[in-house]
Design an enzyme around this catalytic site. Sequence first.
Site, PDB file in Angstrom:
ATOM      1  N   THR A   1       5.988 -37.976  17.915  1.00 46.05           N
ATOM      2  CA  THR A   1       4.676 -37.689  18.117  1.00 46.05           C
ATOM      3  C   THR A   1       4.609 -36.195  17.324  1.00 46.05           C
ATOM      4  OG1 THR A   1       2.675 -37.554  19.622  1.00 46.05           O
ATOM      5  CG2 THR A   1       4.891 -36.776  20.285  1.00 46.05           C
TER       6      THR A   1
ATOM      7  N   VAL B   1      -0.656 -42.511  15.490  1.00 42.03           N
ATOM      8  CA  VAL B   1      -0.326 -41.167  14.779  1.00 42.03           C
ATOM      9  C   VAL B   1      -0.525 -40.078  15.629  1.00 42.03           C
ATOM     10  CG1 VAL B   1      -1.266 -39.714  12.700  1.00 42.03           C
ATOM     11  CG2 VAL B   1      -1.595 -42.257  12.826  1.00 42.03           C
ATOM     12  N   CYS B   2       0.340 -39.018  15.537  1.00 46.26           N
ATOM     13  CA  CYS B   2       0.216 -37.881  16.459  1.00 46.26           C
ATOM     14  C   CYS B   2       0.317 -38.314  17.987  1.00 46.26           C
ATOM     15  CB  CYS B   2      -0.960 -37.071  15.977  1.00 46.26           C
ATOM     16  SG  CYS B   2      -1.024 -35.442  16.288  1.00 46.26           S
ATOM     17  N   THR B   3      -0.615 -37.708  18.630  1.00 46.17           N
ATOM     18  CA  THR B   3      -0.827 -38.045  20.042  1.00 46.17           C
ATOM     19  C   THR B   3      -1.336 -39.343  20.333  1.00 46.17           C
ATOM     20  OG1 THR B   3      -2.529 -36.804  20.311  1.00 46.17           O
ATOM     21  CG2 THR B   3      -0.450 -35.595  20.493  1.00 46.17           C
TER      22      THR B   3
END
Length: 199
Positions: free
Chosen positions: A129, A109-111
């Site tokens: 990202t 998830v995300c970074t």
Amino acid sequence: MPTGHHLRVGIFVFDDAEELDVVGPYEVLTAWANTSELRPEVVTFSLDGNGIRCAKGLRLVPDVGLADLGDLHVLVYPGGSGTRPLLRDSAHLEWVRGMRSSTALMTSVCTGALVYAAAGLLSGRPATTHWSAFDELAVIDPSVLLDTEARFVDDGDVVTSAGVSAGIDMALHLVARLESVDAARAVRREIQYDPEPPV
């Protein structure tokens, strides 16, 4: 790869993980566990089993540490500012690569995608990202095929999602992939999630 029939999902937690990166997928996946005949097991874990403090102050006590984790079918790796020291930690990156060799489905998830890129998991592959981290991801591994529009990118054994709330969408996709679209719709209704809320 795990060979047992029991489906286990592990959500990695660490200091300065983004709260919704953790609890968004956790909410989806535990709602699935509570309604599905597959009865997947969802566990949270930290490196040492001790509690962690998320990016905005939420404190979490994980179920287990690495020593007691056991095999997983799915790893969920959140993002947040806490990923930056981890992506520079060679021992941690070696652990990520080891998880890749024993875990059928690696998700971020995300970074969290930055750590996967630093570990070499995204080389030459499509990924996404958080919108603010695309340049950083490109520096870590210029061969990554950046998808700046998708909420999540499913590339078979690796699934990445965009920032924060996109982890909910990715987790619902995992439910659809691992069981069925109907199961994902049931979870979405259970948590009353509207992917296009009014603005």
